[in-house]
Design a protein around this motif. Structure first.
Motif, PDB file in Angstrom:
ATOM      1  N   GLY A 241       0.783  -1.218   0.000  1.00 57.11           N
ATOM      2  CA  GLY A 241       0.000   0.000   0.000  1.00 57.11           C
ATOM      3  C   GLY A 241       0.815   1.268   0.000  1.00 57.11           C
ATOM      4  N   SER A 244       0.395   3.887  -2.877  1.00 58.30           N
ATOM      5  CA  SER A 244      -0.801   4.716  -3.010  1.00 58.30           C
ATOM      6  C   SER A 244      -0.871   5.815  -1.965  1.00 58.30           C
ATOM      7  CB  SER A 244      -2.064   3.844  -2.916  1.00 58.30           C
ATOM      8  OG  SER A 244      -2.141   3.209  -1.648  1.00 58.30           O
ATOM      9  N   ARG A 258      -7.143   2.561   2.230  1.00 59.95           N
ATOM     10  CA  ARG A 258      -7.697   1.456   1.449  1.00 59.95           C
ATOM     11  C   ARG A 258      -8.193   0.347   2.379  1.00 59.95           C
ATOM     12  NH1 ARG A 258      -3.734   0.601  -3.876  1.00 59.95           N
ATOM     13  NH2 ARG A 258      -4.581   2.370  -5.043  1.00 59.95           N
ATOM     14  N   THR A 259      -9.221  -0.333   1.935  1.00 54.43           N
ATOM     15  CA  THR A 259      -9.738  -1.458   2.708  1.00 54.43           C
ATOM     16  C   THR A 259      -8.842  -2.672   2.482  1.00 54.43           C
ATOM     17  OG1 THR A 259     -11.125  -2.255   0.894  1.00 54.43           O
ATOM     18  CG2 THR A 259     -12.087  -0.604   2.387  1.00 54.43           C
ATOM     19  N   PRO A 261      -9.756  -5.666   1.366  1.00 55.97           N
ATOM     20  CA  PRO A 261      -9.972  -6.217   0.024  1.00 55.97           C
ATOM     21  C   PRO A 261      -9.273  -5.421  -1.079  1.00 55.97           C
ATOM     22  CG  PRO A 261     -12.015  -6.269   1.260  1.00 55.97           C
ATOM     23  CD  PRO A 261     -11.041  -5.478   2.073  1.00 55.97           C
ATOM     24  N   GLN A 262      -9.261  -4.091  -0.954  1.00 59.04           N
ATOM     25  CA  GLN A 262      -8.568  -3.272  -1.941  1.00 59.04           C
ATOM     26  C   GLN A 262      -7.068  -3.542  -1.920  1.00 59.04           C
ATOM     27  OE1 GLN A 262     -10.014   0.567  -0.613  1.00 59.04           O
ATOM     28  NE2 GLN A 262     -11.326   0.802  -2.423  1.00 59.04           N
ATOM     29  N   LEU A 263      -6.500  -3.633  -0.734  1.00 55.45           N
ATOM     30  CA  LEU A 263      -5.069  -3.925  -0.608  1.00 55.45           C
ATOM     31  C   LEU A 263      -4.755  -5.297  -1.200  1.00 55.45           C
ATOM     32  CD1 LEU A 263      -4.374  -2.594   2.994  1.00 55.45           C
ATOM     33  CD2 LEU A 263      -3.507  -1.615   0.866  1.00 55.45           C
ATOM     34  N   ARG A 265      -6.383  -6.857  -3.531  1.00 52.55           N
ATOM     35  CA  ARG A 265      -6.588  -6.864  -4.974  1.00 52.55           C
ATOM     36  C   ARG A 265      -5.477  -6.138  -5.733  1.00 52.55           C
ATOM     37  NH1 ARG A 265     -11.223  -5.080  -4.742  1.00 52.55           N
ATOM     38  NH2 ARG A 265     -10.905  -2.881  -5.238  1.00 52.55           N
ATOM     39  N   VAL A 266      -4.950  -5.069  -5.155  1.00 55.36           N
ATOM     40  CA  VAL A 266      -3.986  -4.222  -5.865  1.00 55.36           C
ATOM     41  C   VAL A 266      -2.568  -4.387  -5.320  1.00 55.36           C
ATOM     42  CG1 VAL A 266      -3.334  -1.843  -6.431  1.00 55.36           C
ATOM     43  CG2 VAL A 266      -5.748  -2.517  -6.410  1.00 55.36           C
ATOM     44  N   ASP A 267      -2.412  -4.307  -4.018  1.00 56.10           N
ATOM     45  CA  ASP A 267      -1.092  -4.187  -3.409  1.00 56.10           C
ATOM     46  C   ASP A 267      -0.491  -5.509  -2.969  1.00 56.10           C
ATOM     47  OD1 ASP A 267      -0.892  -1.125  -3.247  1.00 56.10           O
ATOM     48  OD2 ASP A 267      -2.813  -1.534  -2.322  1.00 56.10           O
TER      49      ASP A 267
END
Length: 267
Positions: A241, A244, A258-259, A261-263, A265-267
């Motif tokens: 993360g 970002s 970021r949540t 799930p966001q972490l 999915r992306v990080d």
């Protein structure tokens, strides 16, 4: 071997936290043929929960576990510290006095490749231990090249992501690792595996392979394998993360919004 030193550090952590394994089996022996087929006792590294498959063999893990089992508490504590030092001379006394796991080389420790290599050789010879001192450096390429005058200057990691050729990334980092190893550096605090958000990211930016998680993953793995192929331990960074964040973590404390799930999915 640098890998053995890393194994020793993992084992140190396990010992400090009291992971000593099971002391035995108080269950009564079963009747019949199965009673004679007892499993062999766990090896020293198995008692610490260390698994194979990431590099070292079971024999190497057991050797490291036996070594750290003989260390005193100050030695165990020192082995989990890799410290910065002052000047261009070998920091042998500092490492011996504090039982340091290793040191980090910055540009102010470098007075040319020959003098750095000499200092690091003296450090290894004078460490007074039976395993290597970790000699680490932040040599990413681009903006972060701590020994730029001692090895070939490489472009930023984002250029690797733009080239979209993981095989090239691996070859380039193997070549970089060979140069680092040649002057006595056995750990590279790289590659950067952060996914950058672009211009709003004040710290990572071009240090990342890009803003696409798949591209970043492929090139971070390729770079790590290239360094490892040259006998240099790679250190994948930073905290997931970081790419970002819009606050410079060197001067203030960023907040990651970021949540999970966001972490994931992306990080």
């Amino acid at each position: 071997m640098p890998t053995r030193l890393v194994v020793a550090l993992v084992a140190v952590l396990a010992l400090v936290t009291g992971c000593t394994g099971d002391g035995g089996d108080d269950a009564p022996a079963s009747e019949g043929p199965a009673a004679t087929e007892q499993a062999p006792p766990p090896s020293p590294s198995e008692r610490l929960g260390l698994g194979t498959g990431w590099g070292p063999t079971r024999a190497e893990l057991d050797s490291a576990a036996r070594r750290v089992g003989r260390l005193r508490l100050p030695q165990l504590a020192g082995q989990v510290v890799v410290a910065r030092y002052a000047g261009t001379r070998a920091p042998t006394e500092l490492v011996r006095r504090l039982h340091l796991g290793g040191v980090v080389v910055f540009d102010d420790n470098v007075a040319g490749p020959e003098r750095l290599a000499t200092a690091l050789r003296r450090l290894q010879r004078g460490s007074g231990r039976g395993w290597p001192v970790m000699t680490a450096v932040d040599q990413e390429g681009g903006l972060v090249q701590r020994v730029g005058g001692a090895v070939t200057a490489y472009p930023s990691f984002m250029s690797a992501g733009a080239a979209r050729d993981p095989a090239l990334t691996r070859r380039a980092h193997r070549a970089l690792g060979a140069e680092l190893r040649g002057i006595g550096l056995n750990v590279d605090l790289a590659p950067v595996a952060d996914v950058t958000v672009g211009p709003a990211d004040p710290v990572i930016g071009s240090r990342s392979p890009g803003s696409d998680p798949g591209v970043v993953a492929r090139h971070a793995v390729a770079a790590a394998l290239g360094l490892r192929g040259a006998g240099v331990v790679p250190v994948v960074k930073h905290f997931p993360g970081h790419g970002s964040l819009t606050t410079d973590s060197h001067v203030a404390l960023p907040v990651q919004t970021r949540t999970v799930p966001q972490l994931e999915r992306v990080d």
